[in-house]
Design an enzyme around this catalytic site. Sequence first.
Site, PDB file in Angstrom:
ATOM      1  N   ASP A  60     -23.857  22.939  32.356  1.00 48.96           N
ATOM      2  CA  ASP A  60     -23.015  24.070  32.747  1.00 48.96           C
ATOM      3  C   ASP A  60     -22.009  24.464  31.680  1.00 48.96           C
ATOM      4  O   ASP A  60     -21.877  25.640  31.338  1.00 48.96           O
ATOM      5  CB  ASP A  60     -22.285  23.727  34.049  1.00 48.96           C
ATOM      6  N   ASP A 108     -19.355  19.743  29.970  1.00 55.80           N
ATOM      7  CA  ASP A 108     -19.716  18.493  30.643  1.00 55.80           C
ATOM      8  C   ASP A 108     -21.232  18.394  30.715  1.00 55.80           C
ATOM      9  O   ASP A 108     -21.951  19.108  30.022  1.00 55.80           O
ATOM     10  CB  ASP A 108     -19.072  18.427  32.028  1.00 55.80           C
ATOM     11  N   TYR A 122     -17.383  24.739  41.804  1.00 60.23           N
ATOM     12  CA  TYR A 122     -17.922  26.078  42.034  1.00 60.23           C
ATOM     13  C   TYR A 122     -18.064  26.334  43.543  1.00 60.23           C
ATOM     14  O   TYR A 122     -19.150  26.559  44.050  1.00 60.23           O
ATOM     15  CB  TYR A 122     -19.269  26.249  41.334  1.00 60.23           C
ATOM     16  N   GLU A 141     -12.378  25.513  26.991  1.00 53.72           N
ATOM     17  CA  GLU A 141     -13.666  25.246  27.633  1.00 53.72           C
ATOM     18  C   GLU A 141     -14.674  26.304  27.213  1.00 53.72           C
ATOM     19  O   GLU A 141     -14.323  27.458  26.943  1.00 53.72           O
ATOM     20  CB  GLU A 141     -13.507  25.273  29.161  1.00 53.72           C
TER      21      GLU A 141
END
Length: 657
Positions: free
Chosen positions: A98, A101, A250, A466
């Site tokens: 994703d 990670d 999510y 990120e």
Amino acid sequence: MLRKYKTAKLFVIFLVVILVLSFNQINHLLCQSLTWNSQKSLAEARYNYAEVLQKSIYFYEAQRSGKLPANNRVTWRGDSGLKDGFDQGIDLTGGWYDAGDHLKLGFPMAASTTLLAWGVIEYEDAYKQSGQYNYMLDNLRWVNDYFIKAHPSPNVLWGQVGKGSLDHAWWGPAEVMPMERPSYKIDASCPGSDLAGETAAAMAASAIVFKNIDTDYAKVLLRHAQELYDFADQYQGKYSDCLTEASDFYQSKNGYVDELIWGAAWLYLATDDQKYLDLAQQYYAQLTQQLNGGKSYNWTHTWDDKTYGSYVLLAKLTGKDEYIQDAERWLNYWTDRCNKKGIYYTPGGLAWLDEWGSLRYSAKTAFLAFIYGDWVKEPNKKEKYHAFATRQINYMLGSNPQQRSYVVGFGNNYPTQPHHRTAHSSWANSKSIPNQSRHIIYGAMVGGPDKTDNFLDERSNFKMTEVATDYNAGLTGAVAKMYSKYGGEPLANFPEPEKREDEFFVESQAILVGDNVTEIKAIIYNKSAWPARIVENLSFRYFVNIGEIVAEAYQPSEVKVNLVNNSVGSISQLKPWDESQNLYYIQIDVDGSQLYPGGEEHYKKEIQFRLNSPSTVWNPDNDWSYQEMSGQSSLIKTINIPVYEKDKLIFGAEPDK
């Protein structure tokens, strides 16, 4: 007299109103003029959009999980997650990680795929002319192959691999993940209309892309899309109520009506079957109920909320005023800088929605503004939406107060510390070791700045640094449009080879040196990163010259070798290397299956060994492997203690024969 006073008072009030209105109108026109001039000047900035597109697509290859193909371009990525799904007796290898990670999350993965496919549908020529078409097709096929695996029967969809708490507790490269990776699904007993509906949209949009390239594959995708939509429609519910592991990352806060609209609209586009358009419009009528009294205009298209993309898609499919008005009200909220109730603009011109990954929102809005701007007929609207989108994309590429690119590996002063485990490639399970990332994750757009245009390039600042498949989804399509407008050239030798560091090596130190004894402390390291890997059959050799004892008629077998202090490994006695020069070696075999770049206790092993000579004339200074240690009082990296994988030299130097 009273009547005259009232008349005069009314006249004054009327005059004040006129003056206020005139002032507001003049102010509005001035604001519009300044905004237009600002947008025009900033829109004139030029970047190599072909290079950005090239690298943005490459980013998705860096996110691949599973058995990598022969044409893998990311030299620091290797096979990973090869047992995904095995806990449930299903093959769930493949797909994309994703973000920074190692979780595989079906909801944002599918949402990203739909937008990527839409970009190819809208701007196919741009992909072809820039030389990126086949790379994009490879990525769409890669992710759709995973969706096919994840949908083994009509009413079952595997939506997640990996457990967040386990995954986020470890910081290291994907290839050597040590944690368990459980799998999670939705089915008829615990449904997820949002997850199934978005995956249906992704596969339907991808089927359109492949329709004229690989007809059979397109048919397979379309069959899965139709089954998934039927599943979403018949068994309604929020996926995060069933996949509770997804709730922390999510959670479906927006419900699932938007995905039922979205999935149906894409199936209509893929099949031309009126029933899907009817379903899309029927569910569209429920948006008011879903959103507690009114449609939303003050957010944007995200992995969770598809209402905004549905505005644009249905406007294009039907031309109906309702969808047009909804699309334009939303886009005007973002594009009209003179509207005090509109989106907040940073001093540098970024349309800023939220602190967590600010650029992803403006990138997706820019992508949809381009698409709608291409379709709308009124020249002023077309210009406004295109100017907005151009300004936002250029901001991301360098037209900002910090004069930095927010796309890793592109442009000026780009981020060097993206929050990404495998790109950082720590061997010590630490965000701070090493200081700099060992790999450049080309094309990844970081989260972005705060509302004052401030950005901190810090790996631990995941709100700003990120990277994610979701972040790049809107950027990729928008940059394809920018290329079609302004051109550019892809890099000819991309990606350039990275400078490699020593991955496996030995540090050593002489602990005891006497007339007939030499004791060595050796530490063998696995800091592999091209890619990170476990080498099971690992060994190193210590070379000695026994000429002095041979001169005294002693035999090599009389030199005794043994491990000290219960060292981990096994050790041989002397073996000949070049008997004519009296060169011999000791081989220390290590259990490499437990040696990997995964933490302080895992990436290195200490081994102590001792050589006892039958003679007091033993002189270690003559030994090939000792020479670097002579006179040293601490551990040093020892080139003359070479390392082997299955007896193949992978580090260091051997003495000449």
